[in-house]
Scaffold this motif. Structure first.
Motif, PDB file in Angstrom:
ATOM      1  N   LEU A 151      -6.108   7.640  -3.751  1.00  0.00           N
ATOM      2  CA  LEU A 151      -6.612   6.662  -2.788  1.00  0.00           C
ATOM      3  C   LEU A 151      -7.497   5.596  -3.418  1.00  0.00           C
ATOM      4  O   LEU A 151      -7.984   4.702  -2.709  1.00  0.00           O
ATOM      5  CB  LEU A 151      -7.381   7.378  -1.671  1.00  0.00           C
ATOM      6  CG  LEU A 151      -6.601   8.458  -0.909  1.00  0.00           C
ATOM      7  CD1 LEU A 151      -7.473   9.038   0.206  1.00  0.00           C
ATOM      8  CD2 LEU A 151      -5.315   7.906  -0.342  1.00  0.00           C
ATOM      9  N   GLU A 157     -15.380  12.633   4.176  1.00  0.00           N
ATOM     10  CA  GLU A 157     -16.634  11.881   4.248  1.00  0.00           C
ATOM     11  C   GLU A 157     -17.259  11.840   2.865  1.00  0.00           C
ATOM     12  O   GLU A 157     -17.417  12.871   2.212  1.00  0.00           O
ATOM     13  CB  GLU A 157     -17.609  12.527   5.240  1.00  0.00           C
ATOM     14  CG  GLU A 157     -18.919  11.777   5.379  1.00  0.00           C
ATOM     15  CD  GLU A 157     -19.857  12.389   6.405  1.00  0.00           C
ATOM     16  OE1 GLU A 157     -20.759  11.680   6.897  1.00  0.00           O
ATOM     17  OE2 GLU A 157     -19.682  13.583   6.733  1.00  0.00           O
ATOM     18  N   GLY A 162      -8.860  13.759   6.751  1.00  0.00           N
ATOM     19  CA  GLY A 162      -9.949  12.819   6.523  1.00  0.00           C
ATOM     20  C   GLY A 162     -10.965  13.392   5.573  1.00  0.00           C
ATOM     21  O   GLY A 162     -10.867  14.529   5.120  1.00  0.00           O
ATOM     22  N   SER A 196     -13.705  13.338  -5.576  1.00  0.00           N
ATOM     23  CA  SER A 196     -14.123  11.941  -5.767  1.00  0.00           C
ATOM     24  C   SER A 196     -15.018  11.846  -6.999  1.00  0.00           C
ATOM     25  O   SER A 196     -15.745  12.784  -7.341  1.00  0.00           O
ATOM     26  CB  SER A 196     -14.854  11.428  -4.525  1.00  0.00           C
ATOM     27  OG  SER A 196     -15.986  12.237  -4.245  1.00  0.00           O
ATOM     28  N   HIS A 236     -13.509   8.472   6.244  1.00  0.00           N
ATOM     29  CA  HIS A 236     -12.214   7.890   5.899  1.00  0.00           C
ATOM     30  C   HIS A 236     -11.108   8.829   6.381  1.00  0.00           C
ATOM     31  O   HIS A 236     -11.334  10.039   6.557  1.00  0.00           O
ATOM     32  CB  HIS A 236     -12.076   7.686   4.390  1.00  0.00           C
ATOM     33  CG  HIS A 236     -13.130   6.795   3.809  1.00  0.00           C
ATOM     34  ND1 HIS A 236     -13.004   5.427   3.758  1.00  0.00           N
ATOM     35  CD2 HIS A 236     -14.345   7.099   3.268  1.00  0.00           C
ATOM     36  CE1 HIS A 236     -14.093   4.910   3.204  1.00  0.00           C
ATOM     37  NE2 HIS A 236     -14.923   5.903   2.899  1.00  0.00           N
ATOM     38  N   SER A 237      -9.916   8.273   6.572  1.00  0.00           N
ATOM     39  CA  SER A 237      -8.753   9.075   6.946  1.00  0.00           C
ATOM     40  C   SER A 237      -7.576   8.709   6.050  1.00  0.00           C
ATOM     41  O   SER A 237      -7.591   7.657   5.380  1.00  0.00           O
ATOM     42  CB  SER A 237      -8.387   8.850   8.419  1.00  0.00           C
ATOM     43  OG  SER A 237      -8.031   7.495   8.638  1.00  0.00           O
ATOM     44  N   PHE A 238      -6.557   9.540   6.046  1.00  0.00           N
ATOM     45  CA  PHE A 238      -5.357   9.263   5.253  1.00  0.00           C
ATOM     46  C   PHE A 238      -4.142   9.837   5.973  1.00  0.00           C
ATOM     47  O   PHE A 238      -4.254  10.768   6.774  1.00  0.00           O
ATOM     48  CB  PHE A 238      -5.466   9.856   3.847  1.00  0.00           C
ATOM     49  CG  PHE A 238      -5.541  11.355   3.817  1.00  0.00           C
ATOM     50  CD1 PHE A 238      -4.381  12.136   3.785  1.00  0.00           C
ATOM     51  CD2 PHE A 238      -6.765  12.012   3.834  1.00  0.00           C
ATOM     52  CE1 PHE A 238      -4.449  13.525   3.763  1.00  0.00           C
ATOM     53  CE2 PHE A 238      -6.842  13.397   3.818  1.00  0.00           C
ATOM     54  CZ  PHE A 238      -5.673  14.156   3.793  1.00  0.00           C
ATOM     55  N   GLN A 296     -13.282   4.009  -2.830  1.00  0.00           N
ATOM     56  CA  GLN A 296     -13.615   4.119  -1.409  1.00  0.00           C
ATOM     57  C   GLN A 296     -15.134   3.994  -1.243  1.00  0.00           C
ATOM     58  O   GLN A 296     -15.907   4.400  -2.106  1.00  0.00           O
ATOM     59  CB  GLN A 296     -13.150   5.454  -0.833  1.00  0.00           C
ATOM     60  CG  GLN A 296     -11.652   5.699  -0.924  1.00  0.00           C
ATOM     61  CD  GLN A 296     -10.862   4.833   0.035  1.00  0.00           C
ATOM     62  OE1 GLN A 296     -11.368   4.405   1.072  1.00  0.00           O
ATOM     63  NE2 GLN A 296      -9.591   4.569  -0.313  1.00  0.00           N
ATOM     64  N   SER A 297     -15.534   3.430  -0.121  1.00  0.00           N
ATOM     65  CA  SER A 297     -16.962   3.282   0.165  1.00  0.00           C
ATOM     66  C   SER A 297     -17.522   4.569   0.769  1.00  0.00           C
ATOM     67  O   SER A 297     -16.777   5.468   1.165  1.00  0.00           O
ATOM     68  CB  SER A 297     -17.179   2.116   1.147  1.00  0.00           C
ATOM     69  OG  SER A 297     -16.496   2.382   2.367  1.00  0.00           O
TER      70      SER A 297
END
Length: 212
Positions: free
Chosen positions: A137, A112, A110, A166, A145-147, A140-141
């Motif tokens: 991915l 953040e 995951g 990111s 989050h996880s993956f 993303q907001s």
């Protein structure tokens, strides 16, 4: 000269006596008594001065008792936290870290984001730090989050890790890697308690992002 000598000795004795007292109000009272005993006969303290000094004694006493009470409450709060933390033993938590959690051929991790990103990339790393796969991915907001990743025959013993990057436009944004781990024990300190994790070592309770 004789009067001056007696006054000096009396004041010194009072100061020495007050230095051995452990109660702040007791020390304050001894100093006030010494001050009154050695005041100038031609310019004695008036009632207002004495009243003011006594009020200060009450203030010091109150602060000392308040400090003792707060210290006791803090100790009880830490103990209550530890009791609550003991219920976490055996449970999974989400904490900062980049160890892949692999179960039945599926690796999970995951991250953040402190702000939204229009491009998030996760690199899966071998134990030696080599990139073995990359996940794109997309946008993303902000938030947690996880993956999932197809781990094949890999297990937790393989020592796989991951790295998250990111971007928002051409600017790199902050992404914190998060891992899942299980709580094996709880340890207390003077100001709080820590969780001992099966794989990630010791982390502070305040570092936990989520519970599973």
């Amino acid at each position: 000269m004789a009067v001056s000598s007696v006054t000096s000795n009396a004041g010194t004795a009072a100061l020495q006596s007050s230095s051995t007292a452990t109660d702040p109000s007791e020390r304050f009272l001894k100093l006030l008594v010494a001050q009154m005993q050695n005041q100038d006969p031609l310019n004695p303290m008036d009632n207002a001065q004495v009243t003011s000094q006594m009020a200060q004694i009450q203030t010091v006493t109150g602060i000392d008792k308040l400090n003792t009470t707060v210290a006791g409450l803090n100790s009880q709060f830490v103990q209550m936290q530890a009791l609550q933390g003991a219920s976490l033993v055996g449970r999974d938590v989400i904490v900062p870290g980049n160890l892949m959690d692999i179960d039945n051929g599926v690796g999970q991790g995951g991250f953040e984001l402190t702000s939204a990103a229009d491009s998030v990339k996760v690199e899966i790393l071998s134990a030696s730090g080599q990139v073995v796969d990359t996940l794109d991915l997309g946008a993303q907001s902000a938030g947690l989050h996880s993956f999932d990743w197809a781990a094949g025959s890999a297990t937790n013993d393989t020592g796989l890790r991951f790295r998250v990057t990111s971007r928002l436009g051409s600017v790199n944004t902050t992404a914190t890697a998060l891992m899942r781990d299980s709580v094996s024990a709880v340890s207390t300190t003077g100001t709080g308690f820590s969780l001992e994790l099966s794989r990630g070592g010791s982390v502070g309770y305040t570092d936990v992002k989520a519970f599973n």
